[in-house]
Design a protein around this motif. Sequence first.
Motif, PDB file in Angstrom:
ATOM      1  N   ARG A  19     -44.062 -11.981 -56.238  1.00  0.00           N
ATOM      2  CA  ARG A  19     -43.472 -12.623 -54.886  1.00  0.00           C
ATOM      3  C   ARG A  19     -42.997 -11.642 -54.083  1.00  0.00           C
ATOM      4  NH1 ARG A  19     -45.338 -17.758 -53.185  1.00  0.00           N
ATOM      5  NH2 ARG A  19     -45.075 -19.038 -55.109  1.00  0.00           N
ATOM      6  N   LEU A  20     -42.803 -10.324 -54.320  1.00  0.00           N
ATOM      7  CA  LEU A  20     -41.962  -9.548 -53.612  1.00  0.00           C
ATOM      8  C   LEU A  20     -42.785  -9.108 -52.220  1.00  0.00           C
ATOM      9  CD1 LEU A  20     -40.681  -6.985 -56.526  1.00  0.00           C
ATOM     10  CD2 LEU A  20     -39.372  -8.811 -55.165  1.00  0.00           C
ATOM     11  N   ARG A  21     -42.044  -8.997 -51.151  1.00  0.00           N
ATOM     12  CA  ARG A  21     -42.827  -8.976 -49.800  1.00  0.00           C
ATOM     13  C   ARG A  21     -43.514  -7.278 -49.872  1.00  0.00           C
ATOM     14  NH1 ARG A  21     -43.886 -12.449 -46.976  1.00  0.00           N
ATOM     15  NH2 ARG A  21     -44.319 -11.188 -45.285  1.00  0.00           N
ATOM     16  N   LEU A  22     -44.618  -7.198 -49.421  1.00  0.00           N
ATOM     17  CA  LEU A  22     -45.586  -5.982 -49.305  1.00  0.00           C
ATOM     18  C   LEU A  22     -46.091  -6.149 -47.964  1.00  0.00           C
ATOM     19  CD1 LEU A  22     -46.410  -3.387 -50.444  1.00  0.00           C
ATOM     20  CD2 LEU A  22     -48.204  -4.407 -51.473  1.00  0.00           C
ATOM     21  N   GLY A  23     -45.779  -5.239 -46.980  1.00  0.00           N
ATOM     22  CA  GLY A  23     -46.400  -5.276 -45.828  1.00  0.00           C
ATOM     23  C   GLY A  23     -46.356  -6.696 -44.991  1.00  0.00           C
ATOM     24  N   HIS A  24     -47.647  -7.658 -44.708  1.00  0.00           N
ATOM     25  CA  HIS A  24     -47.517  -8.574 -43.833  1.00  0.00           C
ATOM     26  C   HIS A  24     -47.436  -9.841 -45.043  1.00  0.00           C
ATOM     27  CE1 HIS A  24     -51.819  -7.673 -45.223  1.00  0.00           C
ATOM     28  NE2 HIS A  24     -51.847  -9.209 -45.248  1.00  0.00           N
ATOM     29  N   GLY A  25     -47.412  -9.624 -46.473  1.00  0.00           N
ATOM     30  CA  GLY A  25     -47.393 -10.681 -47.183  1.00  0.00           C
ATOM     31  C   GLY A  25     -46.701 -10.131 -48.747  1.00  0.00           C
ATOM     32  N   THR A  26     -46.983 -10.783 -49.560  1.00  0.00           N
ATOM     33  CA  THR A  26     -46.488 -10.459 -50.939  1.00  0.00           C
ATOM     34  C   THR A  26     -47.537  -9.567 -51.525  1.00  0.00           C
ATOM     35  OG1 THR A  26     -47.424 -12.460 -51.952  1.00  0.00           O
ATOM     36  CG2 THR A  26     -45.060 -12.582 -50.904  1.00  0.00           C
ATOM     37  N   ILE A  27     -47.185  -9.030 -52.816  1.00  0.00           N
ATOM     38  CA  ILE A  27     -47.950  -8.386 -53.791  1.00  0.00           C
ATOM     39  C   ILE A  27     -49.166  -9.316 -54.194  1.00  0.00           C
ATOM     40  CG2 ILE A  27     -47.944  -7.269 -55.960  1.00  0.00           C
ATOM     41  CD1 ILE A  27     -45.115  -6.476 -55.797  1.00  0.00           C
ATOM     42  N   LEU A  28     -48.553 -10.514 -54.667  1.00  0.00           N
ATOM     43  CA  LEU A  28     -49.486 -11.602 -54.938  1.00  0.00           C
ATOM     44  C   LEU A  28     -50.299 -11.855 -53.839  1.00  0.00           C
ATOM     45  CD1 LEU A  28     -50.674 -13.390 -57.478  1.00  0.00           C
ATOM     46  CD2 LEU A  28     -48.716 -15.075 -56.792  1.00  0.00           C
ATOM     47  N   SER A  29     -50.121 -12.260 -52.660  1.00  0.00           N
ATOM     48  CA  SER A  29     -51.113 -12.403 -51.636  1.00  0.00           C
ATOM     49  C   SER A  29     -52.103 -11.345 -51.245  1.00  0.00           C
ATOM     50  CB  SER A  29     -50.340 -12.717 -50.115  1.00  0.00           C
ATOM     51  OG  SER A  29     -49.724 -11.561 -49.837  1.00  0.00           O
ATOM     52  N   HIS A  30     -51.480 -10.044 -51.587  1.00  0.00           N
ATOM     53  CA  HIS A  30     -52.958  -9.157 -51.339  1.00  0.00           C
ATOM     54  C   HIS A  30     -53.676  -9.058 -52.689  1.00  0.00           C
ATOM     55  CE1 HIS A  30     -51.101  -6.723 -48.194  1.00  0.00           C
ATOM     56  NE2 HIS A  30     -49.942  -7.147 -48.627  1.00  0.00           N
ATOM     57  N   VAL A  31     -53.331  -9.527 -53.753  1.00  0.00           N
ATOM     58  CA  VAL A  31     -53.955  -9.831 -55.001  1.00  0.00           C
ATOM     59  C   VAL A  31     -55.256 -10.812 -54.597  1.00  0.00           C
ATOM     60  CG1 VAL A  31     -54.328 -10.221 -57.392  1.00  0.00           C
ATOM     61  CG2 VAL A  31     -52.414  -8.694 -56.620  1.00  0.00           C
ATOM     62  N   ILE A  32     -54.487 -11.889 -54.243  1.00  0.00           N
ATOM     63  CA  ILE A  32     -55.380 -13.159 -54.114  1.00  0.00           C
ATOM     64  C   ILE A  32     -56.592 -12.867 -52.817  1.00  0.00           C
ATOM     65  CG2 ILE A  32     -55.551 -15.519 -53.117  1.00  0.00           C
ATOM     66  CD1 ILE A  32     -52.647 -15.698 -54.494  1.00  0.00           C
ATOM     67  N   ASP A  33     -56.090 -12.064 -52.030  1.00  0.00           N
ATOM     68  CA  ASP A  33     -56.920 -11.772 -50.901  1.00  0.00           C
ATOM     69  C   ASP A  33     -58.225 -11.026 -51.115  1.00  0.00           C
ATOM     70  OD1 ASP A  33     -55.482 -13.250 -49.081  1.00  0.00           O
ATOM     71  OD2 ASP A  33     -54.606 -11.514 -47.937  1.00  0.00           O
ATOM     72  N   ARG A  34     -58.008  -9.980 -52.132  1.00  0.00           N
ATOM     73  CA  ARG A  34     -58.969  -9.194 -52.837  1.00  0.00           C
ATOM     74  C   ARG A  34     -59.823  -9.790 -53.822  1.00  0.00           C
ATOM     75  NH1 ARG A  34     -58.583  -3.488 -52.112  1.00  0.00           N
ATOM     76  NH2 ARG A  34     -57.562  -2.816 -50.423  1.00  0.00           N
ATOM     77  N   PHE A  35     -59.317 -10.696 -54.786  1.00  0.00           N
ATOM     78  CA  PHE A  35     -59.781 -11.132 -55.924  1.00  0.00           C
ATOM     79  C   PHE A  35     -60.656 -12.377 -55.654  1.00  0.00           C
ATOM     80  CE2 PHE A  35     -58.941 -12.507 -60.436  1.00  0.00           C
ATOM     81  CZ  PHE A  35     -60.152 -11.872 -60.763  1.00  0.00           C
ATOM     82  N   GLU A  36     -60.214 -13.451 -54.823  1.00  0.00           N
ATOM     83  CA  GLU A  36     -60.730 -14.641 -54.726  1.00  0.00           C
ATOM     84  C   GLU A  36     -62.000 -14.704 -54.109  1.00  0.00           C
ATOM     85  OE1 GLU A  36     -58.829 -19.060 -53.533  1.00  0.00           O
ATOM     86  OE2 GLU A  36     -58.561 -17.626 -52.089  1.00  0.00           O
ATOM     87  N   PRO A  37     -62.593 -13.701 -53.189  1.00  0.00           N
ATOM     88  CA  PRO A  37     -63.912 -13.993 -52.765  1.00  0.00           C
ATOM     89  C   PRO A  37     -64.668 -13.388 -53.776  1.00  0.00           C
ATOM     90  CG  PRO A  37     -62.318 -12.694 -51.145  1.00  0.00           C
ATOM     91  CD  PRO A  37     -61.723 -12.877 -52.460  1.00  0.00           C
ATOM     92  N   GLN A  38     -64.467 -12.783 -54.612  1.00  0.00           N
ATOM     93  CA  GLN A  38     -65.149 -12.385 -55.894  1.00  0.00           C
ATOM     94  C   GLN A  38     -65.535 -13.199 -56.865  1.00  0.00           C
ATOM     95  OE1 GLN A  38     -64.725  -8.183 -57.086  1.00  0.00           O
ATOM     96  NE2 GLN A  38     -62.693  -8.085 -55.916  1.00  0.00           N
ATOM     97  N   VAL A  39     -64.976 -14.273 -56.908  1.00  0.00           N
ATOM     98  CA  VAL A  39     -65.240 -15.404 -58.089  1.00  0.00           C
ATOM     99  C   VAL A  39     -65.432 -16.750 -57.636  1.00  0.00           C
ATOM    100  CG1 VAL A  39     -63.590 -13.942 -59.757  1.00  0.00           C
ATOM    101  CG2 VAL A  39     -62.479 -15.818 -58.066  1.00  0.00           C
TER     102      VAL A  39
END
Length: 195
Positions: free
Chosen positions: A24-44
Amino acid sequence: MIQPLGVILAGGLATRMGGGDKGRLRLGHGTILSHVIDRFEPQVAGLALNANGDISRFEDLNLPIIIDSIVGYAGPLAGVLAGMDWAAKQGATHVVSAAADTPFLPCDLVPRLLMAAENSRTGLAMAATPDGRQPTFGLWPLDLRDDLRDALDGGLRKVVLWTQRHDCAMAEFDDSDAFFNVNTPDDLAQAEAML
């Protein structure tokens, strides 16, 4: 072709970050987790989050939240098992895991794990880089679910020890930075620079 479900492993204690949900920590325009979701979700074919404690803190993600069935923070294998149990209820044959603290995970993680698994008699595959194995990034056939539960009940906690028993194939990735994980405040600063 297999359409695996995905599980993000966020069930740890984040002790090196001072506790709490480091995803949940902020990273750029979102959070660490939001970056993970953005990259992972389209693959599954579907995505869930493995987390322990009060799961209501993740309600805003609109993802199924699954908790470990093995008590006492048994490590990533417990999260994998929780993902396998959830995937079995969805009628899936495989689940892919990714760590919640790796905001740059490969956008081709799943297809490369699937290709690597073709070289394993069990269909099990794990990501690897020149720096070594990436044990929280794997393709897990649900046929091995009971074996994993028995191993965890027996006290096994090391991913590599369990995967070696089952002819685990390696999906080789050249870019170690793709698996950069945020464990400390310094890592978070480095991740900001990497963005």
